[in-house]
Motif scaffolding. Structure first.
Motif, PDB file in Angstrom:
ATOM      1  N   ASN A  71       0.873  -1.185   0.000  1.00  0.00           N
ATOM      2  CA  ASN A  71       0.000   0.000   0.000  1.00  0.00           C
ATOM      3  C   ASN A  71       0.906   1.229   0.000  1.00  0.00           C
ATOM      4  OD1 ASN A  71      -2.376   1.437   0.122  1.00  0.00           O
ATOM      5  ND2 ASN A  71      -2.603   1.227   2.343  1.00  0.00           N
ATOM      6  N   PRO A  72       1.536   1.510  -1.143  1.00  0.00           N
ATOM      7  CA  PRO A  72       2.689   2.422  -1.135  1.00  0.00           C
ATOM      8  C   PRO A  72       2.339   3.899  -1.033  1.00  0.00           C
ATOM      9  CG  PRO A  72       2.247   1.622  -3.353  1.00  0.00           C
ATOM     10  CD  PRO A  72       1.316   0.883  -2.445  1.00  0.00           C
ATOM     11  N   VAL A  73       3.229   4.628  -0.383  1.00  0.00           N
ATOM     12  CA  VAL A  73       3.242   6.086  -0.399  1.00  0.00           C
ATOM     13  C   VAL A  73       4.701   6.500  -0.564  1.00  0.00           C
ATOM     14  CG1 VAL A  73       3.441   6.303   2.125  1.00  0.00           C
ATOM     15  CG2 VAL A  73       2.514   8.187   0.777  1.00  0.00           C
ATOM     16  N   LYS A  74       4.935   7.574  -1.307  1.00  0.00           N
ATOM     17  CA  LYS A  74       6.307   7.969  -1.603  1.00  0.00           C
ATOM     18  C   LYS A  74       6.912   8.770  -0.448  1.00  0.00           C
ATOM     19  CE  LYS A  74       7.768   8.618  -5.720  1.00  0.00           C
ATOM     20  NZ  LYS A  74       8.068   9.118  -7.104  1.00  0.00           N
ATOM     21  N   GLU A 102       2.485  15.984   2.619  1.00  0.00           N
ATOM     22  CA  GLU A 102       1.435  16.675   1.878  1.00  0.00           C
ATOM     23  C   GLU A 102       0.392  15.675   1.407  1.00  0.00           C
ATOM     24  OE1 GLU A 102       3.494  18.684  -1.271  1.00  0.00           O
ATOM     25  OE2 GLU A 102       3.379  16.949  -2.622  1.00  0.00           O
ATOM     26  N   ASN A 103      -0.836  16.152   1.300  1.00  0.00           N
ATOM     27  CA  ASN A 103      -1.948  15.335   0.835  1.00  0.00           C
ATOM     28  C   ASN A 103      -2.338  15.736  -0.578  1.00  0.00           C
ATOM     29  OD1 ASN A 103      -2.066  14.065   3.333  1.00  0.00           O
ATOM     30  ND2 ASN A 103      -3.571  15.513   4.140  1.00  0.00           N
ATOM     31  N   ASP A 104      -3.070  14.874  -1.249  1.00  0.00           N
ATOM     32  CA  ASP A 104      -3.571  15.210  -2.578  1.00  0.00           C
ATOM     33  C   ASP A 104      -4.872  15.996  -2.456  1.00  0.00           C
ATOM     34  OD1 ASP A 104      -5.613  13.386  -2.000  1.00  0.00           O
ATOM     35  OD2 ASP A 104      -4.772  11.795  -3.257  1.00  0.00           O
ATOM     36  N   GLU A 105      -5.515  16.251  -3.594  1.00  0.00           N
ATOM     37  CA  GLU A 105      -6.719  17.077  -3.606  1.00  0.00           C
ATOM     38  C   GLU A 105      -7.896  16.430  -2.884  1.00  0.00           C
ATOM     39  OE1 GLU A 105      -6.403  14.745  -7.477  1.00  0.00           O
ATOM     40  OE2 GLU A 105      -5.086  15.936  -6.170  1.00  0.00           O
ATOM     41  N   ASN A 106      -7.801  15.123  -2.656  1.00  0.00           N
ATOM     42  CA  ASN A 106      -8.866  14.415  -1.936  1.00  0.00           C
ATOM     43  C   ASN A 106      -8.564  14.259  -0.448  1.00  0.00           C
ATOM     44  OD1 ASN A 106     -10.421  13.933  -4.334  1.00  0.00           O
ATOM     45  ND2 ASN A 106      -8.941  12.303  -4.857  1.00  0.00           N
ATOM     46  N   GLU A 145      -5.995  12.692   0.709  1.00  0.00           N
ATOM     47  CA  GLU A 145      -5.258  11.449   0.959  1.00  0.00           C
ATOM     48  C   GLU A 145      -3.756  11.730   0.997  1.00  0.00           C
ATOM     49  OE1 GLU A 145      -6.538   8.440   1.578  1.00  0.00           O
ATOM     50  OE2 GLU A 145      -8.560   9.273   1.482  1.00  0.00           O
ATOM     51  N   LEU A 146      -3.061  10.985   1.846  1.00  0.00           N
ATOM     52  CA  LEU A 146      -1.615  11.161   1.971  1.00  0.00           C
ATOM     53  C   LEU A 146      -0.939  10.922   0.627  1.00  0.00           C
ATOM     54  CD1 LEU A 146       0.838  11.566   3.870  1.00  0.00           C
ATOM     55  CD2 LEU A 146       0.814   9.074   4.238  1.00  0.00           C
ATOM     56  N   LYS A 147      -0.129  11.892   0.195  1.00  0.00           N
ATOM     57  CA  LYS A 147       0.524  11.811  -1.114  1.00  0.00           C
ATOM     58  C   LYS A 147       2.031  11.614  -0.983  1.00  0.00           C
ATOM     59  CE  LYS A 147       1.302  14.543  -5.318  1.00  0.00           C
ATOM     60  NZ  LYS A 147       1.058  15.846  -5.970  1.00  0.00           N
ATOM     61  N   THR A 148       2.694  12.433  -0.191  1.00  0.00           N
ATOM     62  CA  THR A 148       4.156  12.392  -0.087  1.00  0.00           C
ATOM     63  C   THR A 148       4.572  12.711   1.344  1.00  0.00           C
ATOM     64  OG1 THR A 148       4.288  13.235  -2.351  1.00  0.00           O
ATOM     65  CG2 THR A 148       6.329  13.230  -1.066  1.00  0.00           C
ATOM     66  N   ILE A 149       5.599  11.998   1.814  1.00  0.00           N
ATOM     67  CA  ILE A 149       6.204  12.281   3.119  1.00  0.00           C
ATOM     68  C   ILE A 149       7.620  12.786   2.852  1.00  0.00           C
ATOM     69  CG2 ILE A 149       6.805  11.347   5.388  1.00  0.00           C
ATOM     70  CD1 ILE A 149       4.872   8.984   4.710  1.00  0.00           C
ATOM     71  N   TYR A 150       7.967  13.894   3.452  1.00  0.00           N
ATOM     72  CA  TYR A 150       9.297  14.462   3.288  1.00  0.00           C
ATOM     73  C   TYR A 150      10.105  14.176   4.555  1.00  0.00           C
ATOM     74  CZ  TYR A 150       7.311  16.815  -0.739  1.00  0.00           C
ATOM     75  OH  TYR A 150       6.704  17.088  -1.943  1.00  0.00           O
ATOM     76  N   CYS A 151      11.292  13.605   4.353  1.00  0.00           N
ATOM     77  CA  CYS A 151      12.113  13.169   5.482  1.00  0.00           C
ATOM     78  C   CYS A 151      13.549  13.656   5.324  1.00  0.00           C
ATOM     79  CB  CYS A 151      12.124  11.639   5.575  1.00  0.00           C
ATOM     80  SG  CYS A 151      10.531  10.891   5.965  1.00  0.00           S
TER      81      CYS A 151
END
Length: 555
Positions: A352-355, A429-433, A435-441
């Motif tokens: 269930n990937p997220v970048k 950051e989340n997308d327009e809906n 939903e979690l889109k990207t995690i910055y680390c």
């Protein structure tokens, strides 16, 4: 006296019988057989019988035949014959000599039927099926004799010859044994021995238009083959009377007298073992076929990733007894989990990937890291994984806020990427809906390969896959096929099918799995044991079992 016992295996009543028979000199060696009817695929209950019959022959240095009891061509098919042979060999067993068929003995069966006719112990009966049921009686009322019961032997001989030569239509008459219409055992009330069937047979073609009943053919086949211990399940307990009656009243082909012994069949929670119901699941397209990984068939379990060793171990764990009971699914899963924990190579997959973007890692750089194939088995070597500025993690492994029990990635806190670096979540950051889109680390470049116990404390370790080399894959997550423990008791067993028995996910695997071998199990770290599907042309992984038992808590 030779000690035939096998201390490394659990003893049971059949072993005790065999030990006594060998010690007394009744038999010099043992002969067993596995006698499936080729009218469907084998299921895990058959695996128990296969392990018992072939296992005893191996342990006692005897022989075990594979014999197809193919006496009903209307329901039989070569597809089933071939699948059964594959399943027996896949489980790790080899039969003695050539594959045998009851149809090999059709002429001998017929001659034995004639012998019973000549002895006044069998007769041709013209009652139709409804009349036969009426004359048979009930469990509380004795049956009454057929009006054809006392037909002279010479006339019955002529009638049986006419049956063989196609002189009667299907259903017009049958050959019945003359035993006891008042017997408390229903199968002894003049059972049918032969019926007329104008059916093409997969072995004998159109040579026969009468076919023996299973109970008649089975015991004679055992006698012809020199079987010493005929092992079957408890539903055939009453049929033992007929088994013995037939053998007691014919001229046996050799000195070996088979004896039948019954043991409890396998009843497994959350599935069905009835071949009729398994046929229904396939015919009604409620599953994808006999080898659907949700099916309890050997081919389905194989496709799901179960190993021969795990099924043999399962058979050993449940044992042999005369007590009918239900076996918990957790016992089956524990057997495969114990096998795969030792033997399955490790890998990482994100279902269930997220970048994740690691902002302080050099852009354009891809780093090679060597990780163990198995953490407890150095002999299995190392595998190459990759690390870069962008990786995928499972979106369930990140929370903006969490309590102390959540030992994964939390905003503002650190976690270790398995076999790689410690990272810290800085923002997301989340997308327009929403939903979690990207995690910055950010990452600490001095933490590669460091032991978590080296003084740098992080709450947990999560799995990941480097983004540029990640291979897209599909994951089939299987659960119990039915929603109740005993679906066979349901008025409509289809109504209790589990709607969530298959969930499909799309994610990524390590690049080393792009050519993964079908049926070879991997432990996807923190996700469970998976194998590549042996039917799908794409990169599809079937979940065999989770990393821990979840049956009890979900029941």
């Amino acid at each position: 006296m030779t000690d035939h016992t096998t201390p490394e295996r659990a003893t049971h009543f059949i072993r005790t019988i065999i030990d006594e028979d060998l010690a007394s000199g009744l038999h010099q060696s043992i002969q067993t057989r596995f006698p499936p009817e080729p009218n469907g695929y084998l299921h895990i209950g058959h695996a128990k019988s296969i392990c018992l019959n072939f296992g005893l022959a191996l342990d006692y240095q005897g022989q075990c035949n594979l014999r197809f009891d193919d006496t009903n061509p209307a329901k039989e098919d070569m597809e089933y014959v071939e699948s059964i042979q594959r399943d027996v060999q896949w489980l790790g067993f080899e039969w003695s000599g050539e594959v045998r068929y009851s149809s090999n003995y059709f002429e001998q069966f017929y001659q034995y039927a004639m012998e019973l006719v000549d002895k006044g112990l069998a007769y041709v009966c013209f009652l139709n099926m409804e009349q036969q049921r009426e004359y048979r009686g009930t469990l509380t009322e004795v049956g009454k004799p057929s009006p054809y019961r006392d037909t002279p032997a010479a006339e019955n001989r002529q009638l049986l010859e006419k049956m063989r030569n196609g002189g009667f239509k299907e259903g017009e008459c049958v050959l019945r044994a003359k035993i006891d219409m008042s017997s408390p055992i229903m199968c002894m009330r003049d059972p049918i021995l032969y019926r007329v069937r104008f059916q093409h047979h997969h072995q004998t073609g159109d040579a026969w238009c009468i076919y023996p009943m299973y109970d008649f053919a089975h015991c004679i086949s055992d006698a012809i083959e020199g079987v010493t211990h005929s092992l079957c399940t408890l539903e055939f307990q009453d049929n033992r009377r007929l088994y013995d009656w037939i053998l007691d009243n014919i001229t046996l082909p050799n000195a070996t007298r088979p004896r039948q012994y019954e043991f409890s069949r396998l009843n497994l929670e959350y599935t069905v073992m009835s071949k009729r119901k398994l046929h229904q699941l396939v015919d009604d397209k409620l599953v994808s076929g006999w080898d659907d990984p949700r099916m309890p068939t050997i081919s389905g379990l194989r496709r799901r990733g179960y190993t021969p060793a795990s099924l043999r171990d399962f058979a050993e764990r449940i044992g042999i007894s005369k007590v009918d009971s239900f076996t918990e699914m957790s016992i089956l899963e524990a057997a495969v989990r114990d096998d795969l924990n030792v033997n399955a190579p490790r890998s990482m997959a994100v279902l269930n990937p997220v970048k994740v973007i690691i902002e302080n890692y050099p852009e354009g750089q891809v780093e090679s890291i060597h990780a163990p194939v198995h953490p407890q088995n150095e002999a299995m070597g190392k595998r190459e994984i990759f690390f870069s500025r962008e990786v995928y993690i499972d979106r369930d492994d990140f929370r903006e806020e969490a309590n102390k029990h959540f030992k994964r990635l939390v905003l503002g806190k650190e976690v270790r990427l398995r076999n790689a670096y410690i990272i810290k979540a800085e923002r997301f950051e989340n997308d327009e809906n929403g939903e979690l889109k990207t995690i910055y680390c950010s990452y600490d470049p001095d933490t590669l390969g460091k032991n978590p116990a080296d003084g740098r404390k992080v709450k947990g370790v999560i799995h990941w896959v480097e983004a540029s080399k990640a291979v897209p894959a599909e994951f089939h997550l299987y659960d119990r096929l039915f929603s109740v423990p005993n679906p066979g008791k349901a008025e409509d067993f289809e109504a209790v099918l589990n709607p969530d028995s298959l969930v499909i996910k799309k994610g990524f695997v390590e690049p080393g799995l792009v050519d993964a071998q079908a049926e070879l199990a991997y432990q996807f770290e923190r996700e469970g044991y998976f194998c590549r599907d042996n039917q799908h042309p794409g990169l599809v992984f079937n979940r065999t079992v989770g990393l821990r038992d979840t049956w009890s808590e979900n029941a």
